[in-house]
Design an enzyme around this catalytic site. Structure first.
Site, PDB file in Angstrom:
ATOM      1  N   ASP A   1     103.957  22.989  -3.635  1.00 37.00           N
ATOM      2  CA  ASP A   1     102.540  22.627  -3.555  1.00 37.00           C
ATOM      3  C   ASP A   1     101.797  23.750  -4.277  1.00 37.00           C
ATOM      4  O   ASP A   1     101.538  24.796  -3.693  1.00 37.00           O
ATOM      5  CB  ASP A   1     102.093  22.510  -2.095  1.00 37.00           C
ATOM      6  CG  ASP A   1     100.634  22.111  -1.974  1.00 37.00           C
ATOM      7  OD1 ASP A   1     100.166  21.289  -2.789  1.00 37.00           O
ATOM      8  OD2 ASP A   1      99.956  22.630  -1.080  1.00 37.00           O
TER       9      ASP A   1
ATOM     10  N   ASP B   1      99.748  24.217   3.249  1.00 39.67           N
ATOM     11  CA  ASP B   1     100.435  24.245   1.949  1.00 39.67           C
ATOM     12  C   ASP B   1     101.954  24.172   2.137  1.00 39.67           C
ATOM     13  O   ASP B   1     102.654  23.550   1.336  1.00 39.67           O
ATOM     14  CB  ASP B   1     100.078  25.526   1.186  1.00 39.67           C
ATOM     15  CG  ASP B   1      98.591  25.754   1.101  1.00 39.67           C
ATOM     16  OD1 ASP B   1      97.958  25.204   0.195  1.00 39.67           O
ATOM     17  OD2 ASP B   1      98.066  26.472   1.978  1.00 39.67           O
TER      18      ASP B   1
ATOM     19  N   GLU C   1     103.656  18.932  -6.991  1.00 41.12           N
ATOM     20  CA  GLU C   1     102.485  18.056  -6.875  1.00 41.12           C
ATOM     21  C   GLU C   1     101.806  17.949  -8.233  1.00 41.12           C
ATOM     22  O   GLU C   1     101.524  18.951  -8.875  1.00 41.12           O
ATOM     23  CB  GLU C   1     101.501  18.600  -5.838  1.00 41.12           C
ATOM     24  CG  GLU C   1     100.327  17.662  -5.630  1.00 41.12           C
ATOM     25  CD  GLU C   1      99.396  18.153  -4.550  1.00 41.12           C
ATOM     26  OE1 GLU C   1      98.367  18.763  -4.886  1.00 41.12           O
ATOM     27  OE2 GLU C   1      99.726  17.931  -3.363  1.00 41.12           O
TER      28      GLU C   1
END
Length: 179
Positions: free
Chosen positions: A7, A141, A68
């Site tokens: 992330d 996160d 991501e």
């Protein structure tokens, strides 16, 4: 299949490793956050993110890296930092020959919770349940990185079949025509 989920972020870059196959219980191998100081020079922050991701790659030896996909937000500065951290993660994986998959936030949320509009708390709750953890990983996160890895494990078999079907169809198409 062992997947490192990333992330991306410059201040907090979530990382999580999940192992398993679609249709079977998954196992969390590790979860954490690579942190950098907001006061540090951009170049030093990127090096710190690189070093952190390299440590995770060395320690956990994933077969895939799921990152991501950066999407446009209103805050251009945040998008730039996220894109830069994302590029570092992709570079680290590519340097080692590890395939990288990009997943949008809504794809990840839909895969893990059933809704592409789920909030952070819902994602954390489902990651906790799916990986049989005692509590949601903190900060968010870290939970998001695990969700990325789960999403990839569940989606990869279908994506591979689709790519193979397209390749087969393209190979069988008459010269000059691809449909």
């Amino acid at each position: 299949m062992r997947v490192l989920g990333v992330d991306p972020g410059l201040t907090r870059c979530g990382v999580g490793v999940v192992e398993g196959v679609a249709g079977r219980p998954l196992t969390m191998i590790g979860v954490g956050v690579v942190r950098t100081s907001a006061d540090a020079d951009l170049g030093h922050r990127l090096v710190a993110v690189e070093q952190g991701i390299e440590q995770w790659l060395d320690e956990h030896r994933p077969e895939f890296v799921a990152v991501e996909r950066v999407f446009s937000q209103h805050n251009v500065r945040t998008v730039m930092g996220t894109a830069q951290a994302s590029a570092v993660a992709m570079l680290c994986a590519a340097r080692r020959g590890i395939p990288v998959a990009l997943h949008t936030p809504s794809e990840v949320k839909a895969a893990v919770t059933g809704s592409g509009r789920a909030d952070k708390a819902q994602v954390g709750a489902m990651v906790t349940r799916l990986l049989r953890l005692s509590a949601p990983p903190k900060p968010a996160d870290a939970a998001d990185a695990l969700a990325l890895a789960i999403c990839h494990i569940w989606r990869a078999p279908a994506q591979t079949r689709l790519q193979q079907a397209v390749a087969l169809h393209t190979a069988k198409a008459p010269k000059g025509r691809t449909a």
